[in-house]
Design a protein around this motif. Structure first.
Motif, PDB file in Angstrom:
ATOM      1  N   ALA A 162     -89.497 -10.676  41.050  1.00 57.54           N
ATOM      2  CA  ALA A 162     -89.955  -9.560  41.863  1.00 57.54           C
ATOM      3  C   ALA A 162     -89.720  -9.895  43.334  1.00 57.54           C
ATOM      4  CB  ALA A 162     -91.435  -9.300  41.595  1.00 57.54           C
ATOM      5  N   ILE A 163     -89.452  -8.863  44.122  1.00 54.53           N
ATOM      6  CA  ILE A 163     -89.111  -9.086  45.525  1.00 54.53           C
ATOM      7  C   ILE A 163     -89.779  -8.015  46.395  1.00 54.53           C
ATOM      8  CG2 ILE A 163     -86.976  -7.754  45.286  1.00 54.53           C
ATOM      9  CD1 ILE A 163     -85.654  -9.644  47.261  1.00 54.53           C
ATOM     10  N   ILE A 164     -90.247  -8.422  47.553  1.00 57.43           N
ATOM     11  CA  ILE A 164     -90.904  -7.498  48.476  1.00 57.43           C
ATOM     12  C   ILE A 164     -89.843  -6.730  49.263  1.00 57.43           C
ATOM     13  CG2 ILE A 164     -92.419  -7.310  50.480  1.00 57.43           C
ATOM     14  CD1 ILE A 164     -93.763  -9.889  49.500  1.00 57.43           C
ATOM     15  N   LEU A 165     -89.969  -5.411  49.250  1.00 58.98           N
ATOM     16  CA  LEU A 165     -89.042  -4.558  49.987  1.00 58.98           C
ATOM     17  C   LEU A 165     -89.647  -4.047  51.289  1.00 58.98           C
ATOM     18  CD1 LEU A 165     -87.725  -2.447  46.984  1.00 58.98           C
ATOM     19  CD2 LEU A 165     -86.694  -4.495  47.996  1.00 58.98           C
ATOM     20  N   MET A 166     -90.975  -3.941  51.296  1.00 59.06           N
ATOM     21  CA  MET A 166     -91.671  -3.439  52.472  1.00 59.06           C
ATOM     22  C   MET A 166     -93.078  -4.022  52.465  1.00 59.06           C
ATOM     23  SD  MET A 166     -92.793   0.493  53.283  1.00 59.06           S
ATOM     24  CE  MET A 166     -91.573   1.103  54.430  1.00 59.06           C
ATOM     25  N   PHE A 182     -88.228  -4.973  54.741  1.00 59.95           N
ATOM     26  CA  PHE A 182     -87.660  -6.318  54.709  1.00 59.95           C
ATOM     27  C   PHE A 182     -86.168  -6.127  54.462  1.00 59.95           C
ATOM     28  CE2 PHE A 182     -91.452  -9.255  53.588  1.00 59.95           C
ATOM     29  CZ  PHE A 182     -92.272  -8.546  54.446  1.00 59.95           C
ATOM     30  N   TRP A 183     -85.415  -6.087  55.543  1.00 60.62           N
ATOM     31  CA  TRP A 183     -84.008  -5.680  55.492  1.00 60.62           C
ATOM     32  C   TRP A 183     -83.158  -6.585  54.618  1.00 60.62           C
ATOM     33  CZ3 TRP A 183     -83.590  -0.937  56.828  1.00 60.62           C
ATOM     34  CH2 TRP A 183     -84.453  -0.402  57.769  1.00 60.62           C
ATOM     35  N   ASP A 184     -83.370  -7.898  54.695  1.00 60.63           N
ATOM     36  CA  ASP A 184     -82.579  -8.823  53.865  1.00 60.63           C
ATOM     37  C   ASP A 184     -82.834  -8.579  52.381  1.00 60.63           C
ATOM     38  OD1 ASP A 184     -81.487  -9.962  56.131  1.00 60.63           O
ATOM     39  OD2 ASP A 184     -82.859 -11.682  56.146  1.00 60.63           O
ATOM     40  N   ASN A 185     -84.091  -8.312  52.038  1.00 65.60           N
ATOM     41  CA  ASN A 185     -84.425  -8.065  50.633  1.00 65.60           C
ATOM     42  C   ASN A 185     -83.884  -6.724  50.146  1.00 65.60           C
ATOM     43  OD1 ASN A 185     -85.695 -10.503  50.786  1.00 65.60           O
ATOM     44  ND2 ASN A 185     -87.760  -9.714  50.534  1.00 65.60           N
ATOM     45  N   LEU A 186     -83.911  -5.719  51.008  1.00 63.06           N
ATOM     46  CA  LEU A 186     -83.304  -4.431  50.656  1.00 63.06           C
ATOM     47  C   LEU A 186     -81.815  -4.600  50.387  1.00 63.06           C
ATOM     48  CD1 LEU A 186     -84.989  -1.991  53.197  1.00 63.06           C
ATOM     49  CD2 LEU A 186     -85.078  -1.805  50.706  1.00 63.06           C
ATOM     50  N   LYS A 187     -81.170  -5.369  51.248  1.00 67.63           N
ATOM     51  CA  LYS A 187     -79.730  -5.610  51.087  1.00 67.63           C
ATOM     52  C   LYS A 187     -79.460  -6.363  49.787  1.00 67.63           C
ATOM     53  CE  LYS A 187     -75.762  -7.609  53.451  1.00 67.63           C
ATOM     54  NZ  LYS A 187     -75.290  -8.349  54.624  1.00 67.63           N
ATOM     55  N   GLU A 188     -80.270  -7.387  49.521  1.00 68.06           N
ATOM     56  CA  GLU A 188     -80.071  -8.165  48.297  1.00 68.06           C
ATOM     57  C   GLU A 188     -80.313  -7.320  47.047  1.00 68.06           C
ATOM     58  OE1 GLU A 188     -81.939 -12.031  46.092  1.00 68.06           O
ATOM     59  OE2 GLU A 188     -81.812 -12.054  48.273  1.00 68.06           O
ATOM     60  N   ALA A 189     -81.278  -6.417  47.112  1.00 68.42           N
ATOM     61  CA  ALA A 189     -81.575  -5.545  45.976  1.00 68.42           C
ATOM     62  C   ALA A 189     -80.596  -4.374  45.897  1.00 68.42           C
ATOM     63  CB  ALA A 189     -83.003  -5.028  46.075  1.00 68.42           C
ATOM     64  N   ASN A 190     -79.701  -4.275  46.873  1.00 67.46           N
ATOM     65  CA  ASN A 190     -78.695  -3.220  46.925  1.00 67.46           C
ATOM     66  C   ASN A 190     -79.347  -1.837  47.009  1.00 67.46           C
ATOM     67  OD1 ASN A 190     -76.024  -2.447  47.106  1.00 67.46           O
ATOM     68  ND2 ASN A 190     -75.778  -2.235  44.903  1.00 67.46           N
ATOM     69  N   LEU A 191     -80.363  -1.753  47.871  1.00 70.40           N
ATOM     70  CA  LEU A 191     -81.103  -0.509  48.046  1.00 70.40           C
ATOM     71  C   LEU A 191     -80.999  -0.017  49.486  1.00 70.40           C
ATOM     72  CD1 LEU A 191     -84.374  -1.413  46.140  1.00 70.40           C
ATOM     73  CD2 LEU A 191     -82.600   0.161  45.378  1.00 70.40           C
ATOM     74  N   ALA A 192     -81.114   1.266  49.640  1.00 69.45           N
ATOM     75  CA  ALA A 192     -81.186   1.883  50.967  1.00 69.45           C
ATOM     76  C   ALA A 192     -82.637   2.251  51.238  1.00 69.45           C
ATOM     77  CB  ALA A 192     -80.312   3.134  51.008  1.00 69.45           C
ATOM     78  N   THR A 193     -82.956   2.450  52.494  1.00 70.42           N
ATOM     79  CA  THR A 193     -84.327   2.851  52.831  1.00 70.42           C
ATOM     80  C   THR A 193     -84.680   4.168  52.147  1.00 70.42           C
ATOM     81  OG1 THR A 193     -83.542   3.882  54.870  1.00 70.42           O
ATOM     82  CG2 THR A 193     -84.403   1.637  55.034  1.00 70.42           C
TER      83      THR A 193
END
Length: 187
Positions: free
Chosen positions: A104-108, A114-125
């Protein structure tokens, strides 16, 4: 392709499909009783793969021209056995759990992405914003954390007056940032 055959089915096909579907259904219920409810859970990526694989075997067994019910049931039994062994090893051998499962990873947290985690999860805001809206969030300040779980689902935890039980976040990557951010925001 013979278009006139597209809408036709004879009684033998109906009987074969029906018997295969009934047999497969009974087999699935039996396997599920033996292996437990975890069989169709979506707790980890291998659980999800199991569910997809069973669906594929079910479809090919029931719809094929020569439904091989025993072959389909045997294939499903092997999948249940593999899932049982993997689940056992995941519980007993901790390093193997980390190898098999996503983390599990924190996105916000506290309204900040958390921009690095969003990028790693391949997600957009916009992906996170959609989940926030579905959870009735009107402002980012309402958010304690958004966590992408091991299954790909997103959990939204709202801010409130309750002191967090940090043990709930032990298996979440970067969870220490929740504590740091929480202490900073309470100062």
């Amino acid at each position: 392709m013979k278009w006139e055959m597209w809408l036709l089915m004879d009684w033998q096909q109906v009987l074969g499909i029906s018997l295969s579907a009934i047999g497969f259904y009974i087999g699935l219920m039996l396997f599920t009783r033996l292996m437990g409810l975890r069989s169709f859970s979506k707790l980890s990526s291998h659980d999800f793969a199991m569910t997809v694989a069973i669906g594929s075997i079910l479809a090919s067994t029931v719809i094929s021209e020569t439904p091989a019910l025993l072959q389909g049931l045997f294939a499903v039994a092997v999948l249940f056995l593999i899932q049982g062994v993997i689940s056992l090893f995941r519980r007993k051998v901790k390093p193997l759990k980390a190898l098999i499962d996503n983390q599990a990873i924190i996105l916000m947290a506290h309204g900040e992405y958390f921009w690095d985690n969003l990028k790693e999860a391949n997600l957009a805001t916009s992906d996170v914003q959609e989940v926030l809206r579905k959870n009735g969030i009107k402002s980012k300040t309402e958010v304690f954390a958004v966590i992408m779980e091991t299954t790909g689902d997103m959990s939204v935890i709202k801010n409130n007056k309750v002191t967090p039980d940090w043990s709930l976040f032990n298996d979440v990557r970067d969870s220490e940032l929740l504590i740091t951010t929480d202490k900073c925001s309470s100062q």
